[in-house]
Design a protein around this motif. Structure first.
Motif, PDB file in Angstrom:
ATOM      1  N   SER A 268      -8.501   5.201  -6.406  1.00 55.56           N
ATOM      2  CA  SER A 268      -9.105   3.860  -6.468  1.00 55.56           C
ATOM      3  C   SER A 268      -9.036   3.316  -7.886  1.00 55.56           C
ATOM      4  O   SER A 268      -8.729   2.133  -8.101  1.00 55.56           O
ATOM      5  CB  SER A 268     -10.562   3.919  -6.000  1.00 55.56           C
ATOM      6  OG  SER A 268     -10.640   4.245  -4.630  1.00 55.56           O
TER       7      SER A 268
ATOM      8  N   LYS B 104      -1.766  -0.831  -4.819  1.00 58.79           N
ATOM      9  CA  LYS B 104      -2.723  -0.224  -3.898  1.00 58.79           C
ATOM     10  C   LYS B 104      -2.216   1.146  -3.447  1.00 58.79           C
ATOM     11  O   LYS B 104      -1.110   1.280  -2.953  1.00 58.79           O
ATOM     12  CB  LYS B 104      -2.946  -1.128  -2.688  1.00 58.79           C
ATOM     13  CG  LYS B 104      -4.095  -0.674  -1.797  1.00 58.79           C
ATOM     14  CD  LYS B 104      -4.362  -1.672  -0.696  1.00 58.79           C
ATOM     15  CE  LYS B 104      -5.525  -1.198   0.183  1.00 58.79           C
ATOM     16  NZ  LYS B 104      -5.803  -2.138   1.293  1.00 58.79           N
ATOM     17  N   ILE B 105      -3.065   2.162  -3.627  1.00 63.71           N
ATOM     18  CA  ILE B 105      -2.692   3.540  -3.324  1.00 63.71           C
ATOM     19  C   ILE B 105      -3.701   4.118  -2.343  1.00 63.71           C
ATOM     20  O   ILE B 105      -4.910   3.977  -2.532  1.00 63.71           O
ATOM     21  CB  ILE B 105      -2.661   4.409  -4.601  1.00 63.71           C
ATOM     22  CG1 ILE B 105      -1.815   3.740  -5.692  1.00 63.71           C
ATOM     23  CG2 ILE B 105      -2.130   5.798  -4.296  1.00 63.71           C
ATOM     24  CD1 ILE B 105      -1.988   4.371  -7.060  1.00 63.71           C
TER      25      ILE B 105
ATOM     26  N   SER C  58      -5.443   2.394  -8.581  1.00 67.50           N
ATOM     27  CA  SER C  58      -5.087   1.181  -7.836  1.00 67.50           C
ATOM     28  C   SER C  58      -5.540  -0.056  -8.594  1.00 67.50           C
ATOM     29  O   SER C  58      -4.783  -1.012  -8.774  1.00 67.50           O
ATOM     30  CB  SER C  58      -5.725   1.201  -6.445  1.00 67.50           C
ATOM     31  OG  SER C  58      -5.185   2.222  -5.645  1.00 67.50           O
TER      32      SER C  58
ATOM     33  N   THR D 135       0.843  -1.193   0.000  1.00 66.31           N
ATOM     34  CA  THR D 135       0.000   0.000   0.000  1.00 66.31           C
ATOM     35  C   THR D 135       0.879   1.244   0.000  1.00 66.31           C
ATOM     36  O   THR D 135       1.653   1.464   0.920  1.00 66.31           O
ATOM     37  CB  THR D 135      -0.924   0.028   1.232  1.00 66.31           C
ATOM     38  OG1 THR D 135      -1.763  -1.134   1.220  1.00 66.31           O
ATOM     39  CG2 THR D 135      -1.803   1.270   1.216  1.00 66.31           C
TER      40      THR D 135
END
Length: 269
Positions: free
Chosen positions: A43, A52-53, A46, A20
Motif C-alpha cells: 500500500s 497500484k499493487i 502503491s 493494478t
C-alpha cells in the motif's frame, strides 16, 4: 450517445484494471501472515509510486513455481534459485532486493534435542518447506549429502509448518531461514534452537515480468529506495525483518547460478 458513454466507461474500467499489478510473494509462511506483513508495504509503495499493487501468493511453493512459470505475477518476491530459473523463462528481471542482506539456511532442532552436530541427525526424517526452497532446503540438504549423512526428507507446506513440526517434536529437525524463524510466534521460536547455518548467498529477488514497462520499473525502484529512507516506510519494512530495499541487477545472482542446480529444469523445457 448512450453507446459511446458505455464504451468509454468500459475503456476506463479496463484501464483501471490494467493499472493494478499483482505482487506474488513466495509462500514461506501462511497466506494470512504474509498478507498482514506485506499488504501495508505494498500500500505504501502503491501510494508512493502511483502504481497500484495488489498482494497475492499461492497455497504452497510448488504452486508458486507453476504460477511463476506461466508469468502469472506482474511482480514477484522469489527465492534466489527461483530467480535463476524464471529469469530464463518467462524472463523475470530483478529490480530490487533486501538491503545489506545475504541469505543463509538453517537447520533447527527442538531446544531439548541432544543433537550437537549434523552427524547426530543420521537416519533421521527431516522436514523441509519444499524441494526447491533455496536456503531452507536445497542448501541444507546438499550439506547433509556432502557429509554423507543418511536422512529422509519430508516436505511440508511452508517454513512455518517446519518450525511447528519441530517445536512439537513431531520431527527431530527441519530446514528454514533466520528471517522466517524470527517471524514466528515467541512461543514457537522459544522451543527451537539452531543446529547449523549455511554459507551466505545473494538473497531473494523482487523481479518483474517482461511485460512491465521500463517507466513502471523505474517508478517502483524509486519508491522502494524512498521507502528505505523514510521513517514510516522503514518501520513497515522492519515488520518483514528487512533493513530496507535497494536496487538490484540480474548478475548479482551469479553466485547462485554457479551452484549449477537443476531441480526445476522441467520449467525450462
Amino acid at each position: 450517445m448512450r453507446f459511446i458513454l458505455i464504451l468509454l466507461l468500459g475503456l476506463l474500467t479496463f484501464q483501471s484494471q490494467a493499472e493494478t499489478l499483482s505482487f506474488g510473494v513466495v509462500p514461506q509462511q501462511s497466506a494470512k501472515k504474509l498478507a498482514a506483513l506485506w499488504s501495508p508495504v505494498l500500500s505504501y509503495l502503491s501510494e508512493s509510486s502511483g502504481v497500484k499493487i495488489q498482494f497475492t501468493t499461492a497455497k504452497d511453493i510448488p504452486e508458486f513455481e507453476r504460477r511463476l512459470s506461466h508469468g502469472d505475477y506482474d511482480i514477484a518476491y522469489m527465492n534466489p534459485y527461483h530467480y535463476t530459473v524464471f529469469s530464463q523463462k518467462p524472463g523475470y528481471r530483478a529490480i530490487a532486493k533486501q538491503k545489506d542482506k545475504q541469505i543463509k539456511g538453517i537447520i533447527v532442532v527442538h531446544k531439548n534435542s541432544t543433537a550437537k552436530t549434523l552427524s547426530d541427525l543420521k537416519d533421521a526424517t527431516i522436514v523441509f518447506p519444499s524441494p526447491a526452497a533455496f536456503a531452507a532446503s536445497i542448501l541444507t540438504r546438499a550439506q547433509l549429502t556432502r557429509q554423507k549423512i543418511r536422512f529422509t526428507p519430508k516436505y511440508v507446506s511452508s517454513h512455518d509448518s517446519v518450525y511447528m513440526n519441530v517445536s512439537r517434536q513431531f520431527f527431530p529437525a527441519g530446514g528454514g531461514v533466520l528471517r522466517t524463524l524470527n517471524n514466528m510466534a515467541p512461543e514457537v521460536r522459544s522451543e527451537l534452537k539452531i543446529l547449523w547455518t549455511t554459507p551466505p548467498y545473494t538473497s531473494h529477488a523482487i523481479a518483474v515480468h517482461p511485460r512491465i514497462s521500463q517507466e513502471t520499473k523505474d517508478k517502483l525502484v524509486r519508491a522502494m529506495q524512498a521507502m528505505t529512507a523514510d521513517k514510516q516506510g522503514l518501520a513497515l519494512l522492519k515488520n518483514l525483518n528487512f533493513k530496507g530495499l535497494e536496487a538490484a541487477s540480474d548478475e548479482q545472482w551469479d553466485d547462485v547460478r554457479q551452484l549449477n542446480i537443476h531441480l526445476l529444469d522441467n520449467f525450462l523445457e
